[in-house]
Scaffold this active site. Structure first.
Site, short mmCIF file in Angstrom:
data_model
loop_
_atom_site.label_atom_id
_atom_site.label_comp_id
_atom_site.label_asym_id
_atom_site.label_seq_id
_atom_site.Cartn_x
_atom_site.Cartn_y
_atom_site.Cartn_z
N ASP A 461 5.20 -5.20 0.78
CA ASP A 461 4.25 -6.17 1.34
C ASP A 461 4.50 -6.22 2.84
OD1 ASP A 461 2.85 -8.32 2.25
OD2 ASP A 461 3.69 -9.76 0.81
N ASN A 488 -2.58 2.29 8.68
CA ASN A 488 -3.85 2.34 7.96
C ASN A 488 -4.13 1.06 7.17
OD1 ASN A 488 -6.15 3.56 6.36
ND2 ASN A 488 -4.63 3.27 4.74
N TYR A 555 -12.51 -9.49 10.65
CA TYR A 555 -12.19 -8.06 10.57
C TYR A 555 -12.38 -7.39 11.93
CZ TYR A 555 -12.41 -3.18 9.10
OH TYR A 555 -12.19 -1.82 8.98
N VAL A 588 -17.11 5.09 5.25
CA VAL A 588 -16.36 6.01 4.38
C VAL A 588 -16.45 5.42 2.99
CG1 VAL A 588 -14.12 7.06 3.92
CG2 VAL A 588 -14.83 6.63 6.29
#
Ligand code: ZN
Length: 658
Positions: A461, A488, A555, A588
Site C-alpha cells: 500500500d 504508474n 485527478y 487506453v
C-alpha cells in the site's frame, strides 16, 4: 544418498536413449551431485547408417544442457569407433578435438558434444555417469585426499590425479583404466574434480554412482565431518545497510564495466560462514572443482574493498597468463562472490538468474570447505590449474553462448500499480529488455504474476511509508539496488463537479496520485543516485495535464502537480545523473477500468461505435497499454539518454493537446 530409481518411471521409457534421459534427470535432481550444467552422461548404442550398416554410436550430453531437465535432443550422437581411435593419438589440441567431435556427429542439428566425450568413449560400458559430487570433492580437496579415497574405495575405483578436462584427461584415464581396472571396478575418482560410474544398464550405472557417493558421505560422517550446520546468528537489516549494499553494487559494476545484479543472502549458514575467524584462510584457497571458476571466479571477495580485489585479480592474471600456450585477454576483474560480516553472502551476476547460479554454487562450496576443514584442512588446486580452466577457450565458449546481453541486463526497475493495465505492461516491457523487475501493487495477485529469478512481486500500500520502505529494502536485498522507477500507480474516481467534490475525496486522490509519489521519489533517490548507468524515472501522467476535462478536478490536479514535481526533480537530480520524464497517455482502453459495458455506454454518449470511440484521435489509431509501456521502457534506454524533464503524449494525437 538414496536412489531415486523407480521401476514405474523406468518402464515408461521406450528406448535405451529414453532410459539414459531418465537416469540423467535423476542425477540432476540431486543438487549434491550436479549443479547448473555440471556433470555429464552417455550411452553407447548401435544404429543403422544410411546404407543399412550397423554402427556403434556414443550418445553423450551436449553442452548447454542441464542434466536435471535434459531431453533426448540434449544428447549428441557421435561415431564411437572414431572417438576411441582419437584417444590413441599422442596429442590433440583443443580446437582440433572439438572439430573432430563435431565432424563425426551423425546428425547436424544437435548441440556440441561434451568436451569429456572421448573419456566417455574409452570406458567399455554401455552407460557412463559423471558428476562433481560434493562429498567426493570435499574429500579430495584435502592434503591427503588420495589416500583417503583409496582407503574408502579400495579396488572398486580407479584413481586419477588432477589433469585439466579435455584430451589429456581422456588419454590419462584410458591408460590408467587399462592398467588398473579389475573385476571389482565400478567407478573412477578424479581427484579435485569428480567421479565416474559405469554399468551394463542405466540402473546399474546410476545406482553405482549413488553407492559410491554414499560411501564418501559415510566416510565424512564417521570422521565427524558431515554435520557442519552453524549455530544461530543474527542478521542486520535496515535502510542504512540497504544503501551500503547499493554502494557495493555500484563499485562492483564499475569494476566489471557493466551493471550487475547483487543478491544478498543473509541466511544463517552464509552469515556465520562470512563471520568465521578463519575465513581469510578457508575461503581464499580456490573453488571446489575447477569448472566453478567461470561462474564464481577463483576467489570470493572478503569485505567490500573492490579496488583491492581488482588489483589481486590483475596480479593473478599477470602471473599466470605468460605461462599459457597462447595469449589471453583479461576478463573483467569484478568479484562474483562477496563474503561480508554484515551482509553475509552476496552473489553477483549479469542477471538475477546468473546471480542465482553463483549463490547455489557457493552454497555447496561452503559445505565442501567446512567438511574438508573438519577433515583437517581444505586444500584446493593451485591457482595455475584454476587459471588454465578459467581461460580455457572451451569453458569461455559456454559463457559466450549466453549471447549479447539485453539492453537492461544487470539493471533493476521498480514499477508501481503493476498488477494490471499499463503497470503490468511496463513489467513485461522491462523484463523483455533484461531488467530485474520489482512489481508493487495493492492487489495481492502481483506476487504470483510472473515466475523467474528476474521478477519480484510485492503487495504494498503506497500510502503507507512503512510498507513501502519494507518493500524497497526487500527489492535491494534481492537485486542490489535500483536503476529505474516507473511511477504508474494512481486512481481515477468517477466524474464529479467541483461544487460537489468533497474534501475527503480530493485528499484521497492527492494521497495516492501525488503524496505517495513524492515519498517514493524521496526514498528511491539514494539508490537511483548509485545506479551504474544513472537513474531513470518515468512518470505515467495523463492527457488531463495539458488538456483537462470537466468532472475530473482531483485527478487532473493531482496529475498536473505530479508533472510539476517531476520537472523540479529533473532540475534537482540532473547533477546526480538521474533523468526523469513524463508520459501522457490518453484513452487506453485495455485496462481494468474499462469494461465492455462502460465502453459501449461512453461510445453511445458521443454517438460513435465502440471502434470509432477507441480510435477517436488525430491518427485514428488505438492506444494500448503495451504502446505506453514500450515508450516508458524506451525512455529508460539509450534513445532518451540526453533527455530529462520532458513530457510526451502517447495518445494517437489529441487536437486539444496539439
Ligand atoms: Zn567433470
Amino acid at each position: 544418498m538414496h536412489s531415486r530409481w523407480e521401476d514405474s518411471g523406468a518402464s515408461a521409457c521406450g528406448s535405451e536413449l529414453e532410459l539414459r534421459v531418465y537416469t540423467s534427470r535423476l542425477l540432476g535432481q540431486d543438487k549434491s551431485l550436479v549443479l547448473h550444467g555440471g556433470g555429464n552422461t552417455s550411452v553407447k548404442l548401435v544404429e543403422k547408417d544410411i546404407f543399412g550398416e550397423e554402427e556403434p554410436i556414443l550418445y553423450v550430453k551436449g553442452s548447454g544442457w542441464d542434466l536435471e531437465t535434459i531431453a533426448a535432443a540434449g544428447f549428441t550422437p557421435v561415431r564411437l569407433e572414431h572417438l576411441k581411435a582419437l584417444a590413441k593419438l599422442p596429442i590433440l589440441a583443443d580446437p582440433e578435438m572439438v572439430n573432430q567431435l563435431v565432424t563425426h556427429q551423425t546428425r547436424a542439428a544437435v548441440p556440441v558434444p561434451s568436451v569429456e566425450a572421448i573419456l566417455h568413449a574409452i570406458l567399455p560400458y554401455p552407460y557412463v555417469d559423471h558428476t562433481h559430487a560434493d562429498a567426493i570433492i570435499a574429500i579430495t580437496n584435502t592434503a591427503d585426499g588420495e589416500a583417503r579415497v583409496r582407503d574408502i574405495y579400495g579396488d572398486t575405483v580407479v584413481v586419477i590425479p588432477y589433469v585439466m578436462p579435455g584430451f589429456d584427461l581422456a588419454r590419462l584415464c584410458a591408460e590408467r583404466f587399462a592398467a588398473e581396472a579389475g573385476p571389482n571396478t565400478i567407478g573412477m575418482v578424479l581427484l579435485n574434480h569428480g567421479i565416474f560410474s559405469f554399468g551394463q544398464n542405466a540402473k546399474e550405472s546410476y545406482e553405482r554412482m549413488i553407492e559410491l557417493v554414499g560411501r564418501a558421505e559415510d566416510y565424512l560422517k564417521r570422521h565427524s565431518a558431515w554435520d557442519v550446520a552453524p549455530s544461530a546468528v543474527t542478521a542486520a537489516h535496515g535502510m542504512e545497510l540497504a544503501r551500503e549494499l547499493a554502494k557495493l553494487r555500484s563499485d562492483i559494476s564499475k569494476a566489471a564495466g557493466f551493471p550487475v545484479i547483487v543478491a544478498r543472502h543473509a541466511d544463517n549458514k552464509s552469515l556465520s560462514f562470512a563471520r568465521r575467524a578463519d575465513i581469510s584462510t578457508i575461503a581464499q584457497q580456490g573453488p571446489a572443482t575447477p569448472d566453478h571458476v567461470i561462474r564464481t571466479k577463483r576467489l570470493p571477495m572478503l569485505g567490500r574493498d573492490v579496488a583491492a580485489y581488482v588489483e589481486g585479480y590483475r596480479r593473478y592474471f599477470e602471473t599466470y597468463e605468460p605461462q599459457a600456450k597462447e595469449r589471453k585477454t583479461m576478463l573483467d576483474a569484478a568479484p562474483r562472490v562477496v563474503l561480508d560480516a554484515s551482509l553475509g553472502l552476496c552473489a553477483v551476476g549479469r542477471s538475477a538468474q546468473e546471480a542465482g547460479i553463483v549463490a547455489d554454487i557457493y552454497d555447496h562450496t561452503m559445505d565442501i570447505i567446512l567438511r574438508a576443514t573438519a577433515l583437517g584442512g581444505y586444500r584446493a588446486l593451485p591457482a595455475k590449474d584454476i587459471f588454465d580452466v578459467e581461460y580455457w577457450d572451451l569453458e569461455q565458449a559456454k559463457l559466450r553462448k549466453g549471447g549479447k546481453p539485453l539492453a537492461f541486463s544487470g539493471e533493476v526497475a521498480l514499477v508501481t500499480g503493476a498488477a494490471s493495465g499499463i503497470g503490468k505492461a511496463c513489467v513485461e516491457s522491462l523484463l523483455a529488455r533484461g531488467a530485474a523487475v520489482v512489481a508493487l501493487d495493492l492487489d495481492a495477485k502481483v506476487t504470483a504474476m510472473k515466475n523467474g529469478a528476474n521478477f519480484l512481486g510485492l503487495q504494498c500500500d503506497l500510502t503507507s511509508e512503512a510498507q513501502f520502505k519494507q518493500a524497497l529494502e526487500q527489492a535491494v536485498a534481492s537485486f542490489g539496488g535500483l536503476d529505474m522507477l516507473v511511477l504508474n500507480a494512481g486512481i481515477f474516481p468517477g466524474g464529479c463537479r467541483i461544487e460537489s467534490l468533497q474534501t475527503e475525496e480530493w485528499q484521497k486522490v492527492m494521497r495516492i496520485n501525488l503524496d505517495a509519489n513524492l515519498m517514493l521519489m524521496r526514498e528511491c533517490h539514494p539508490f537511483l543516485k548509485l545506479a551504474p548507468r544513472g537513474g531513470r524515472v518515468v512518470v505515467i501522467g495523463s492527457k488531463n495535464v495539458p488538456a483537462p476535462g470537466p468532472g475530473a478536478a482531483a485527478y487532473s490536479a493531482s496529475k498536473a502537480a505530479l508533472n510539476q514535481l517531476a520537472r523540479v526533480a529533473a532540475l534537482e537530480w540532473g547533477s546526480d545523473n538521474i533523468r526523469i520524464n513524463s508520459l501522457h497517455p490518453n484513452a487506453v482502453f485495455d485496462t481494468g477500468l474499462w469494461t465492455e459495458e462502460v465502453l459501449a455506454a461512453r461510445a453511445k454518449h458521443y454517438g460513435l461505435t465502440v471502434d470509432e470511440y477507441k480510435k477517436n484521435n488525430v491518427l485514428k489509431t488505438e492506444v494500448t497499454s503495451r504502446d505506453v509501456a514500450e515508450l516508458a521502457a524506451e525512455m529508460c534506454g539509450s534513445l532518451f539518454a540526453k533527455t530529462t524533464g520532458a513530457w510526451l503524449p502517447v495518445d494517437g494525437g489529441n487536437d486539444r493537446v496539439i
